[in-house]
Design a protein around this motif. Sequence first.
Motif, PDB file in Angstrom:
ATOM      1  N   TYR A 131       0.696  -1.302   0.145  1.00 32.28           N
ATOM      2  CA  TYR A 131      -0.339  -0.368   0.245  1.00 32.28           C
ATOM      3  C   TYR A 131       0.638   1.068   0.127  1.00 32.28           C
ATOM      4  N   THR A 132       2.274   1.214   0.820  1.00 33.29           N
ATOM      5  CA  THR A 132       2.712   2.145   0.356  1.00 33.29           C
ATOM      6  C   THR A 132       2.910   2.781  -1.440  1.00 33.29           C
ATOM      7  N   ASP A 133       3.509   1.384  -1.763  1.00 33.73           N
ATOM      8  CA  ASP A 133       4.266   1.408  -3.455  1.00 33.73           C
ATOM      9  C   ASP A 133       2.945   2.130  -3.851  1.00 33.73           C
ATOM     10  N   GLU A 134       1.922   1.400  -3.631  1.00 35.07           N
ATOM     11  CA  GLU A 134       0.855   1.857  -4.986  1.00 35.07           C
ATOM     12  C   GLU A 134       0.511   3.349  -4.547  1.00 35.07           C
ATOM     13  N   THR A 135       1.094   3.539  -2.923  1.00 35.18           N
ATOM     14  CA  THR A 135      -0.182   4.992  -2.731  1.00 35.18           C
ATOM     15  C   THR A 135       1.274   6.007  -3.156  1.00 35.18           C
ATOM     16  N   ALA A 136       2.393   5.447  -3.546  1.00 38.57           N
ATOM     17  CA  ALA A 136       3.847   6.602  -4.525  1.00 38.57           C
ATOM     18  C   ALA A 136       3.446   6.404  -5.530  1.00 38.57           C
ATOM     19  N   ARG A 137       2.680   4.933  -6.370  1.00 37.24           N
ATOM     20  CA  ARG A 137       2.453   5.205  -7.408  1.00 37.24           C
ATOM     21  C   ARG A 137       1.593   6.344  -8.170  1.00 37.24           C
ATOM     22  N   LEU A 138       0.404   6.597  -6.941  1.00 36.86           N
ATOM     23  CA  LEU A 138      -0.339   7.641  -7.408  1.00 36.86           C
ATOM     24  C   LEU A 138      -0.553   8.911  -7.222  1.00 36.86           C
ATOM     25  N   PRO A 165      -7.566  16.738   1.021  1.00 36.36           N
ATOM     26  CA  PRO A 165      -7.317  15.514   2.431  1.00 36.36           C
ATOM     27  C   PRO A 165      -6.702  15.148   1.730  1.00 36.36           C
ATOM     28  N   TRP A 166      -6.544  14.096   0.816  1.00 38.29           N
ATOM     29  CA  TRP A 166      -5.593  13.108   1.130  1.00 38.29           C
ATOM     30  C   TRP A 166      -4.464  13.296   1.162  1.00 38.29           C
ATOM     31  N   VAL A 167      -3.573  14.259  -0.080  1.00 42.30           N
ATOM     32  CA  VAL A 167      -2.072  14.054   0.083  1.00 42.30           C
ATOM     33  C   VAL A 167      -1.634  15.137   0.938  1.00 42.30           C
ATOM     34  N   PHE A 168      -2.996  15.775   1.945  1.00 42.95           N
ATOM     35  CA  PHE A 168      -2.251  16.663   2.848  1.00 42.95           C
ATOM     36  C   PHE A 168      -1.411  15.474   4.168  1.00 42.95           C
ATOM     37  N   LEU A 169      -1.955  14.587   4.307  1.00 41.04           N
ATOM     38  CA  LEU A 169      -1.873  13.683   4.669  1.00 41.04           C
ATOM     39  C   LEU A 169      -0.030  12.711   4.935  1.00 41.04           C
ATOM     40  N   HIS A 170       0.819  13.341   3.411  1.00 45.84           N
ATOM     41  CA  HIS A 170       1.645  12.468   3.179  1.00 45.84           C
ATOM     42  C   HIS A 170       2.404  12.269   3.700  1.00 45.84           C
ATOM     43  N   GLU A 171       2.941  12.557   4.759  1.00 39.53           N
ATOM     44  CA  GLU A 171       3.315  12.479   6.410  1.00 39.53           C
ATOM     45  C   GLU A 171       3.220  11.087   6.768  1.00 39.53           C
ATOM     46  N   ARG A 172       1.740  11.294   6.738  1.00 38.92           N
ATOM     47  CA  ARG A 172       1.136   9.586   7.135  1.00 38.92           C
ATOM     48  C   ARG A 172       1.394   8.307   6.678  1.00 38.92           C
ATOM     49  N   GLN A 173       1.386   8.323   5.368  1.00 37.66           N
ATOM     50  CA  GLN A 173       1.555   8.233   3.894  1.00 37.66           C
ATOM     51  C   GLN A 173       3.057   7.502   3.597  1.00 37.66           C
ATOM     52  N   LEU A 174       3.471   7.640   4.492  1.00 39.30           N
ATOM     53  CA  LEU A 174       5.587   7.705   4.103  1.00 39.30           C
ATOM     54  C   LEU A 174       6.001   8.273   2.536  1.00 39.30           C
ATOM     55  N   MET A 175       5.385   9.241   2.626  1.00 39.14           N
ATOM     56  CA  MET A 175       5.640   8.918   1.243  1.00 39.14           C
ATOM     57  C   MET A 175       6.575  10.168   0.785  1.00 39.14           C
ATOM     58  N   ASP A 176       8.050  10.170   0.347  1.00 40.69           N
ATOM     59  CA  ASP A 176       8.803  11.012   0.345  1.00 40.69           C
ATOM     60  C   ASP A 176       8.433  12.126  -0.713  1.00 40.69           C
ATOM     61  N   MET A 177       8.308  13.058  -0.633  1.00 40.84           N
ATOM     62  CA  MET A 177       7.821  14.001  -1.382  1.00 40.84           C
ATOM     63  C   MET A 177       9.100  15.490  -2.340  1.00 40.84           C
ATOM     64  N   THR A 178      10.161  14.852  -2.054  1.00 35.74           N
ATOM     65  CA  THR A 178      11.087  15.189  -2.465  1.00 35.74           C
ATOM     66  C   THR A 178      11.265  14.940  -4.183  1.00 35.74           C
ATOM     67  N   GLN A 179      10.119  13.751  -4.663  1.00 36.73           N
ATOM     68  CA  GLN A 179      10.069  13.113  -5.956  1.00 36.73           C
ATOM     69  C   GLN A 179       9.062  13.987  -6.243  1.00 36.73           C
ATOM     70  N   PHE A 180       8.015  14.575  -5.931  1.00 36.25           N
ATOM     71  CA  PHE A 180       7.101  15.246  -6.346  1.00 36.25           C
ATOM     72  C   PHE A 180       6.638  16.600  -5.986  1.00 36.25           C
ATOM     73  N   PRO A 181       7.025  17.481  -6.380  1.00 35.51           N
ATOM     74  CA  PRO A 181       7.786  19.091  -6.276  1.00 35.51           C
ATOM     75  C   PRO A 181       6.222  19.671  -6.756  1.00 35.51           C
ATOM     76  N   ASN A 182       5.738  18.911  -7.894  1.00 31.85           N
ATOM     77  CA  ASN A 182       3.947  19.391  -8.202  1.00 31.85           C
ATOM     78  C   ASN A 182       2.994  19.572  -7.516  1.00 31.85           C
TER      79      ASN A 182
END
Length: 224
Positions: A131-138, A165-182
């Motif tokens: 689910y972490t990988d699929e969240t990152a894909r999305l 409201p879902w991407v607001f919680l990116h830290e909880r989702q363990l997303m590396d936001m350096t990969q998603f500057p937009n």
Amino acid sequence: MIDLFYAPTPNGHKITILLEELGLPYRIIPINIRKNDQFLPSFLATAPNNRIPAITDHDFPGGPLHLMESGAILTVEAELHGKFLPATGHARAQVLQWLNWQMGGLGPMAGQNHHFNQFAPEKIPYAMKRYTDETARLYGVLNRQLEGRDYVAGDYSIADMAIYPWVFLHERQLMDMTQFPNILAYLERMAARPAVQRAYAEGAKFDWDASLTEERLQTLLKQA
């Protein structure tokens, strides 16, 4: 007046954002999902799937409307008030496409991400990775869509109200936001909107350690 059955979750925030953006009068009826308020009979009469959010729109044409499912609420109220959802054509199709992308993809996958990484009573590495990988894909899909755009479907719309409201919680989702500057720029853009700020402030007003009784919920509903 709209009664909003609400908890401060991403799906709940979608609707407070919508109502604040539309400038509609509404009243929050807090549903403490951690204490099973969602199973109270008076709530189930409005939301038979026992999930928040749900609304009763007392001013709906033809009589009060009981409505569950955040995507349905966003669509119906945006159409009714003629804002944030184009009436026809390609622009409408784009908004509905990205709204359904959130409803069928980002929300469920990020929700499972939250569950297995934050709340599951036992750690299941396969589920956590899946689910972490699929969240990152999305997130990658969304990041590409936002290239050269301020909002996901061009103009600001209910699709943004659903996605933010879902991407607001990116830290909880363990997303590396350096990969998603937009997406980072999008988060700042959305957070700067006064209606979004008001929407999040609404959830902070309630004591989320408390729970309803059926008697108390009945009393609230009679005060509409």
